[in-house]
Motif scaffolding. Structure first.
Motif, PDB file in Angstrom:
ATOM      1  N   ASP A  47     -31.381   1.345   8.248  1.00 15.07           N
ATOM      2  CA  ASP A  47     -31.158  -0.076   8.532  1.00 15.07           C
ATOM      3  C   ASP A  47     -31.798  -0.426   9.870  1.00 15.07           C
ATOM      4  OD1 ASP A  47     -29.350   0.657  10.655  1.00 15.07           O
ATOM      5  OD2 ASP A  47     -27.763   0.894   9.165  1.00 15.07           O
ATOM      6  N   ASP A  48     -31.596  -1.644  10.325  1.00 14.76           N
ATOM      7  CA  ASP A  48     -32.178  -2.102  11.590  1.00 14.76           C
ATOM      8  C   ASP A  48     -31.109  -2.289  12.665  1.00 14.76           C
ATOM      9  OD1 ASP A  48     -30.877  -4.338  10.633  1.00 14.76           O
ATOM     10  OD2 ASP A  48     -32.598  -5.674  10.813  1.00 14.76           O
ATOM     11  N   GLU A  49     -29.950  -1.669  12.471  1.00 16.05           N
ATOM     12  CA  GLU A  49     -28.836  -1.854  13.403  1.00 16.05           C
ATOM     13  C   GLU A  49     -28.988  -0.971  14.644  1.00 16.05           C
ATOM     14  OE1 GLU A  49     -25.182  -1.235  11.317  1.00 16.05           O
ATOM     15  OE2 GLU A  49     -25.430  -3.074  10.154  1.00 16.05           O
ATOM     16  N   ALA A  50     -28.588  -1.534  15.776  1.00 16.73           N
ATOM     17  CA  ALA A  50     -28.606  -0.822  17.050  1.00 16.73           C
ATOM     18  C   ALA A  50     -27.370  -1.247  17.839  1.00 16.73           C
ATOM     19  CB  ALA A  50     -29.876  -1.139  17.820  1.00 16.73           C
ATOM     20  N   TYR A  51     -27.110  -0.548  18.921  1.00 14.81           N
ATOM     21  CA  TYR A  51     -25.981  -0.929  19.764  1.00 14.81           C
ATOM     22  C   TYR A  51     -26.332  -0.650  21.217  1.00 14.81           C
ATOM     23  CZ  TYR A  51     -24.637   4.003  20.296  1.00 14.81           C
ATOM     24  OH  TYR A  51     -24.620   5.337  20.606  1.00 14.81           O
TER      25      TYR A  51
ATOM     26  N   GLN B 212     -25.493   4.977  31.905  1.00 12.59           N
ATOM     27  CA  GLN B 212     -26.033   4.278  33.068  1.00 12.59           C
ATOM     28  C   GLN B 212     -26.750   5.260  33.989  1.00 12.59           C
ATOM     29  OE1 GLN B 212     -22.611   2.272  34.721  1.00 12.59           O
ATOM     30  NE2 GLN B 212     -22.715   0.603  33.238  1.00 12.59           N
ATOM     31  N   ARG B 213     -26.131   6.385  34.242  1.00 14.77           N
ATOM     32  CA  ARG B 213     -26.752   7.365  35.140  1.00 14.77           C
ATOM     33  C   ARG B 213     -27.958   8.051  34.494  1.00 14.77           C
ATOM     34  NH1 ARG B 213     -22.882   9.363  39.602  1.00 14.77           N
ATOM     35  NH2 ARG B 213     -21.428   7.644  39.583  1.00 14.77           N
ATOM     36  N   ALA B 214     -27.890   8.296  33.197  1.00  9.97           N
ATOM     37  CA  ALA B 214     -28.999   8.964  32.508  1.00  9.97           C
ATOM     38  C   ALA B 214     -30.254   8.100  32.472  1.00  9.97           C
ATOM     39  CB  ALA B 214     -28.581   9.350  31.089  1.00  9.97           C
TER      40      ALA B 214
ATOM     41  N   SER C 257     -27.239  -0.418  30.953  1.00 10.84           N
ATOM     42  CA  SER C 257     -26.900  -0.038  29.579  1.00 10.84           C
ATOM     43  C   SER C 257     -28.141   0.571  28.941  1.00 10.84           C
ATOM     44  CB  SER C 257     -26.418  -1.250  28.763  1.00 10.84           C
ATOM     45  OG  SER C 257     -27.473  -2.173  28.592  1.00 10.84           O
ATOM     46  N   ILE C 258     -27.953   1.093  27.740  1.00 13.19           N
ATOM     47  CA  ILE C 258     -29.078   1.616  26.967  1.00 13.19           C
ATOM     48  C   ILE C 258     -28.894   1.206  25.516  1.00 13.19           C
ATOM     49  CG2 ILE C 258     -27.992   3.857  26.558  1.00 13.19           C
ATOM     50  CD1 ILE C 258     -30.883   5.055  26.777  1.00 13.19           C
ATOM     51  N   ALA C 259     -29.975   0.898  24.842  1.00 12.20           N
ATOM     52  CA  ALA C 259     -29.935   0.532  23.427  1.00 12.20           C
ATOM     53  C   ALA C 259     -30.236   1.770  22.590  1.00 12.20           C
ATOM     54  CB  ALA C 259     -30.950  -0.566  23.134  1.00 12.20           C
ATOM     55  N   PHE C 260     -29.361   2.045  21.627  1.00  9.76           N
ATOM     56  CA  PHE C 260     -29.498   3.181  20.721  1.00  9.76           C
ATOM     57  C   PHE C 260     -29.462   2.703  19.277  1.00  9.76           C
ATOM     58  CE2 PHE C 260     -27.254   5.909  24.027  1.00  9.76           C
ATOM     59  CZ  PHE C 260     -28.296   6.807  24.227  1.00  9.76           C
TER      60      PHE C 260
END
Length: 147
Positions: free
Chosen positions: A21-25, A33-35, A40-43
Motif C-alpha cells: 500500500d502507500d501508507e506511511a507514518y 529524533q536522535r537517530a 520526527s521521521i517518516a516510515f
C-alpha cells in the motif's frame, strides 16, 4: 502491489521493495529524533521478505535491546528500523526514489512530539534555487544547480 526503489544519498546502498500500500507514518519518539537529528521521521512498514538490497545491505546499529537501525556507513543516510524476530520492518520514506507516492496515516511516539512542527503550512516558503547562498555554492562547485 507495486515495486518501488530507493537508496542512500551517495548510492552505496540501494534497494527495491514490493509495497502492499502507500501508507506511511511519522515517528516522533526520542530514539528516532536522535537517530535522524530531526523532530520526527517518516516510515513505511514493509515485509522483510519484500525487500531486495540491490547493491549492498546497510550497516546496522543496535539502537535498543530489541531493535536495530540500518544506515549507510559512507554517507550516514538512515534507512531502516528493524525489530528482532519480526517479519516486518520499517523503511524511511525519505530514502525512496519517489517519496511523494506515500501518504501519512498515523503518528507514533507522540509522547515526544513537538506540536509546533506538525502544521507548518503558514510559514514562508522558498525553493532551493531561490536561496541565493545555496544556489551560488552549487554553481561555484558544479557549474549548475543539482537536479
Amino acid at each position: 502491489m507495486r515495486v518501488a526503489t530507493g537508496g542512500c544519498q551517495c548510492g552505496t546502498v540501494r534497494y527495491s521493495v514490493r509495497l502492499m500500500d502507500d501508507e506511511a507514518y511519522l515517528c516522533h519518539c526520542r530514539m528516532c529524533q536522535r537517530a535522524t537529528g530531526g523532530v520526527s521521521i517518516a516510515f513505511t512498514l514493509v515485509e522483510v521478505a519484500a525487500v531486495t538490497w540491490t547493491t549492498r545491505e546497510p550497516e546496522r546499529y543496535r539502537s535498543s535491546p530489541f531493535a536495530q537501525r540500518g544506515f549507510c556507513a559512507r554517507c550516514g543516510t538512515p534507512m531502516t528500523y528493524e525489530s528482532d524476530g519480526h517479519d516486518m520492518m520499517d523503511l524511511t520514506v525519505g530514502s525512496f526514489d519517489d517519496p511523494s507516492a506515500f501518504r501519512p496515516v498515523a503518528h507514533s511516539g507522540v509522547e515526544s512530539w513537538h506540536p509546533q512542527w506538525l502544521d507548518t503550512r503558514g510559514l514562508p516558503t522558498q525553493r532551493t534555487d531561490e536561496n541565493e547562498r545555496i544556489a551560488n555554492r552549487w554553481i561555484e562547485t558544479l557549474g549548475r544547480l543539482p537536479h
